[in-house]
Write a protein that holds these residues in place. Structure first.
Motif, PDB file in Angstrom:
ATOM      1  N   ALA A  72     -24.750  46.281 138.520  1.00 17.94           N
ATOM      2  CA  ALA A  72     -23.686  47.384 139.262  1.00 17.94           C
ATOM      3  C   ALA A  72     -22.728  46.415 139.960  1.00 17.94           C
ATOM      4  CB  ALA A  72     -24.263  48.274 139.658  1.00 17.94           C
ATOM      5  N   LEU A  73     -23.549  45.683 140.873  1.00 16.34           N
ATOM      6  CA  LEU A  73     -22.524  44.985 141.778  1.00 16.34           C
ATOM      7  C   LEU A  73     -21.793  43.913 141.314  1.00 16.34           C
ATOM      8  CD1 LEU A  73     -25.064  44.751 144.851  1.00 16.34           C
ATOM      9  CD2 LEU A  73     -22.876  46.105 144.520  1.00 16.34           C
ATOM     10  N   GLU A  74     -22.212  43.455 140.243  1.00 16.64           N
ATOM     11  CA  GLU A  74     -21.152  42.212 139.578  1.00 16.64           C
ATOM     12  C   GLU A  74     -20.086  43.089 138.712  1.00 16.64           C
ATOM     13  OE1 GLU A  74     -23.600  40.162 136.836  1.00 16.64           O
ATOM     14  OE2 GLU A  74     -24.234  38.711 138.472  1.00 16.64           O
ATOM     15  N   LEU A  75     -20.451  44.145 138.180  1.00 14.29           N
ATOM     16  CA  LEU A  75     -19.405  44.996 137.451  1.00 14.29           C
ATOM     17  C   LEU A  75     -18.309  45.328 138.819  1.00 14.29           C
ATOM     18  CD1 LEU A  75     -18.188  46.488 135.175  1.00 14.29           C
ATOM     19  CD2 LEU A  75     -19.386  48.427 135.587  1.00 14.29           C
ATOM     20  N   MET A  76     -18.645  45.838 139.831  1.00 17.28           N
ATOM     21  CA  MET A  76     -17.639  46.176 140.858  1.00 17.28           C
ATOM     22  C   MET A  76     -16.807  44.879 141.642  1.00 17.28           C
ATOM     23  SD  MET A  76     -17.790  49.336 141.315  1.00 17.28           S
ATOM     24  CE  MET A  76     -16.295  49.013 142.679  1.00 17.28           C
ATOM     25  N   GLU A  77     -17.630  43.710 141.596  1.00 17.91           N
ATOM     26  CA  GLU A  77     -16.892  42.382 141.888  1.00 17.91           C
ATOM     27  C   GLU A  77     -15.910  42.094 140.752  1.00 17.91           C
ATOM     28  OE1 GLU A  77     -20.072  39.867 142.145  1.00 17.91           O
ATOM     29  OE2 GLU A  77     -20.898  40.484 144.331  1.00 17.91           O
ATOM     30  N   PHE A  78     -16.172  42.490 139.525  1.00 22.60           N
ATOM     31  CA  PHE A  78     -15.191  42.229 138.668  1.00 22.60           C
ATOM     32  C   PHE A  78     -13.974  43.164 138.777  1.00 22.60           C
ATOM     33  CE2 PHE A  78     -13.439  43.561 134.694  1.00 22.60           C
ATOM     34  CZ  PHE A  78     -12.868  42.298 133.993  1.00 22.60           C
ATOM     35  N   ARG A  79     -14.166  44.359 138.883  1.00 23.57           N
ATOM     36  CA  ARG A  79     -13.027  45.305 139.093  1.00 23.57           C
ATOM     37  C   ARG A  79     -12.363  44.724 140.338  1.00 23.57           C
ATOM     38  NH1 ARG A  79     -14.421  51.217 139.534  1.00 23.57           N
ATOM     39  NH2 ARG A  79     -12.025  51.319 139.653  1.00 23.57           N
ATOM     40  N   ARG A  80     -12.956  44.299 141.515  1.00 22.97           N
ATOM     41  CA  ARG A  80     -12.383  44.009 142.850  1.00 22.97           C
ATOM     42  C   ARG A  80     -11.359  43.024 142.546  1.00 22.97           C
ATOM     43  NH1 ARG A  80     -15.592  44.594 148.197  1.00 22.97           N
ATOM     44  NH2 ARG A  80     -13.482  44.317 149.199  1.00 22.97           N
ATOM     45  N   VAL A  81     -11.753  41.768 141.671  1.00 23.66           N
ATOM     46  CA  VAL A  81     -11.014  40.798 141.533  1.00 23.66           C
ATOM     47  C   VAL A  81      -9.701  41.039 140.501  1.00 23.66           C
ATOM     48  CG1 VAL A  81     -11.067  38.342 140.229  1.00 23.66           C
ATOM     49  CG2 VAL A  81     -12.983  38.911 141.838  1.00 23.66           C
ATOM     50  N   VAL A  82     -10.039  41.730 139.406  1.00 27.00           N
ATOM     51  CA  VAL A  82      -8.981  42.126 138.473  1.00 27.00           C
ATOM     52  C   VAL A  82      -8.145  43.345 138.744  1.00 27.00           C
ATOM     53  CG1 VAL A  82      -8.672  42.472 136.065  1.00 27.00           C
ATOM     54  CG2 VAL A  82     -10.408  40.878 136.578  1.00 27.00           C
ATOM     55  N   GLU A  83      -8.624  44.407 139.217  1.00 29.68           N
ATOM     56  CA  GLU A  83      -7.888  45.672 139.292  1.00 29.68           C
ATOM     57  C   GLU A  83      -6.731  45.713 140.139  1.00 29.68           C
ATOM     58  OE1 GLU A  83      -9.264  50.430 139.463  1.00 29.68           O
ATOM     59  OE2 GLU A  83     -10.791  48.952 138.371  1.00 29.68           O
ATOM     60  N   PRO A  84      -6.819  45.021 141.400  1.00 26.69           N
ATOM     61  CA  PRO A  84      -5.702  45.166 142.327  1.00 26.69           C
ATOM     62  C   PRO A  84      -4.409  44.629 141.600  1.00 26.69           C
ATOM     63  CG  PRO A  84      -7.680  44.644 143.487  1.00 26.69           C
ATOM     64  CD  PRO A  84      -7.834  44.526 142.191  1.00 26.69           C
ATOM     65  N   GLY A  85      -4.716  43.587 140.838  1.00 23.28           N
ATOM     66  CA  GLY A  85      -3.640  42.749 140.131  1.00 23.28           C
ATOM     67  C   GLY A  85      -2.971  43.660 138.955  1.00 23.28           C
ATOM     68  N   ALA A  86      -3.667  44.132 138.277  1.00 18.44           N
ATOM     69  CA  ALA A  86      -3.730  45.175 137.221  1.00 18.44           C
ATOM     70  C   ALA A  86      -2.586  46.655 137.730  1.00 18.44           C
ATOM     71  CB  ALA A  86      -4.697  45.801 136.503  1.00 18.44           C
ATOM     72  N   THR A  87      -3.096  46.898 138.988  1.00 16.84           N
ATOM     73  CA  THR A  87      -2.243  47.837 139.738  1.00 16.84           C
ATOM     74  C   THR A  87      -0.786  47.453 140.101  1.00 16.84           C
ATOM     75  OG1 THR A  87      -4.410  48.882 140.267  1.00 16.84           O
ATOM     76  CG2 THR A  87      -2.287  49.630 141.491  1.00 16.84           C
ATOM     77  N   VAL A  88      -0.876  46.262 140.609  1.00 16.95           N
ATOM     78  CA  VAL A  88       0.623  45.773 140.948  1.00 16.95           C
ATOM     79  C   VAL A  88       1.431  45.549 139.906  1.00 16.95           C
ATOM     80  CG1 VAL A  88       1.560  43.514 141.796  1.00 16.95           C
ATOM     81  CG2 VAL A  88      -0.221  44.646 143.111  1.00 16.95           C
ATOM     82  N   LEU A  89       1.030  45.209 138.674  1.00 18.85           N
ATOM     83  CA  LEU A  89       1.776  44.895 137.487  1.00 18.85           C
ATOM     84  C   LEU A  89       2.324  46.434 137.045  1.00 18.85           C
ATOM     85  CD1 LEU A  89      -0.209  42.521 135.242  1.00 18.85           C
ATOM     86  CD2 LEU A  89       2.109  42.143 136.309  1.00 18.85           C
TER      87      LEU A  89
END
Length: 220
Positions: free
Chosen positions: A83-100
């Motif tokens: 669960a924490l690894e999934l959240m870490e993945f989101r924290r790495v990737v998702e902000p960049g996707a939101t900026v795009l």
């Protein structure tokens, strides 16, 4: 079937390429010709392969999701670590996707994002809100215009692992902070405010990770 998909994913068989002759491919993959035919038929049904009369069988124009599918997420057992690894993945990737998305979202995509957000605002049912939450993040990722990023997010971050994790941490009430942060994400995309998009995405995911950590506090 997995042998062919692995070969495509590993680059041994390139997208849009024609498959080698049956005998050669069966030998290459170490499977029987009968098993190979069944695998090819199955992959044609789901759109990974395309048979062209008189020409052969070809790999279609794949996205990452065609190769990854939901297999990784489906096999993910949700415990404290995963669960924490999934959240870490989101924290790495998702902000960049939101900026795009804030930079290049088209008007129709912005309308879709706003409509999903408003539908979520009309419900107080946490289970229904979960679906709107997931749909909102998916729409924002798609609006970023990067098909590989979108496909990976769809397959891993917003797949069945999301459902299992949030079912475990779901509260009887929808956090007001979540609603506010969703609104800020929508406004950031609508106005093209990259700084707001980045700051809100980081804050939103940090709060989500905090809730996941609280749920699994005694598990690790």
């Amino acid at each position: 079937m997995s042998a062919i998909r692995d070969a495509i994913a590993g680059g041994e068989i390139a997208p849009l390429a024609r498959l080698p002759p049956e005998v050669e491919l069966a030998d290459q993959l170490g499977v029987s010709r009968g098993a190979l035919r069944e695998a090819i038929r199955a992959l044609e049904l789901i759109g990974v392969l395309e048979s062209r009369h008189g020409s052969g069988t070809y790999v279609t124009g794949l996205t990452a999701a065609d190769v990854i599918g939901n297999s990784a997420a489906d096999s993910l057992h949700i415990d404290a670590g995963s669960a924490l690894e999934l959240m870490e993945f989101r924290r790495v990737v998702e902000p960049g996707a939101t900026v795009l998305a804030a930079r290049i979202a088209r008007p129709r995509q912005i309308e879709e994002i706003r409509a999903i957000y408003e539908a979520g605002e009309r419900t107080d049912d946490p289970v229904a809100y979960l679906e709107h939450d997931k749909a909102l993040h998916r729409a924002i990722a798609r609006a970023g215009g990067n098909s590989i990023l979108t496909s990976v997010m769809e397959s891993i971050a917003y797949g069945s692992a999301w459902d299992r994790m949030w079912t475990l941490v779901m509260q009887p009430e929808i956090p007001e902070r979540t609603r506010r942060e969703h609104e800020s994400l929508v406004v950031a995309v609508e106005t093209g405010d990259v700084e707001l998009a980045l700051a809100t995405a980081h804050a939103h995911l940090a709060d989500a990770e905090r809730r996941v950590r609280a749920r699994f506090a005694g598990d690790h």
